[in-house]
Design an enzyme around this catalytic site. Structure first.
Site, mmCIF file in Angstrom:
data_model
loop_
_atom_site.group_PDB
_atom_site.id
_atom_site.type_symbol
_atom_site.label_atom_id
_atom_site.label_comp_id
_atom_site.label_asym_id
_atom_site.label_seq_id
_atom_site.Cartn_x
_atom_site.Cartn_y
_atom_site.Cartn_z
ATOM 1 C CG ASP A 147 -2.051 -1.012 1.091
ATOM 2 O OD1 ASP A 147 -2.251 -1.579 -0.004
ATOM 3 O OD2 ASP A 147 -2.720 -1.254 2.116
ATOM 4 C CG HIS A 206 -3.632 -4.905 0.171
ATOM 5 N ND1 HIS A 206 -3.068 -3.902 -0.583
ATOM 6 C CD2 HIS A 206 -3.647 -6.008 -0.612
ATOM 7 C CE1 HIS A 206 -2.765 -4.380 -1.777
ATOM 8 N NE2 HIS A 206 -3.093 -5.658 -1.817
#
Length: 170
Positions: free
Chosen positions: A29, A75
């Site tokens: 991320d 996520h």
């Protein structure tokens, strides 16, 4: 090993494995190749979809892929099942990922099927396979600033993200 010591060892292993899974999500991320590389053994392999092969190459390639093709990604891990046997373990971790790229918002659900090994007292991922179970895609929604005051703190790739300054403040 006594039952008490074995239980403590198993709990410590599960905690270390949980941290690996969380670090993976942050690494992707935030497009943090160093963080991603640190959670895999040098001889580890990964099957992720967009990037497959040796984990040391994966860390560089997936972070470049994120930076070059996505506006952002996020996520989140849900159900986790981990079995530990000595210095080896396996895990199944449910994950959802939201990505904005090319004017589309995509939401994917799947699972990480992992093998872990403890070497020299350290747990790392030896193999990861992402299993895609479902995906949804739609035109990108409104930009973030339409619901939040412009100029608020925003996420970003790498150390441009505020979490790095936050952790450094400890």
């Amino acid at each position: 090993m006594t039952d008490h010591a074995a239980t403590l060892d198993m709990l410590a292993a599960r905690a270390a494995i949980h941290d690996l899974v969380m670090a993976y999500c942050r690494g992707v991320d935030r497009a943090d190749a160093a963080l991603l590389a640190s959670i895999f053994w040098d001889d580890a392999t990964i099957i992720s979809g967009p990037v497959n092969g040796p984990a040391h190459k994966f860390a560089q390639d997936i972070t470049a892929y994120c930076r070059n093709t996505m506006d952002h990604c996020f996520h989140a891990v849900a159900n986790q099942w981990v079995e530990v046997q000595g210095d080896k373990a396996i895990g199944e971790h449910y994950v959802t990922a939201q990505v904005r790229a090319g004017g589309q918002d995509m939401l994917t659900g799947g699972r990480y099927l992992d093998r872990y090994e403890r070497r020299g007292g350290v747990w790392k991922i030896a193999h990861r396979c992402f299993v895609a179970d479902w995906t949804m895609s739609q035109p990108a929604g409104a930009p973030l600033d339409t619901s939040y005051e412009p100029g608020r703190t925003r996420g970003g790739w790498g150390d441009a993200d505020p979490v790095y300054a936050h952790w450094a403040s400890l």
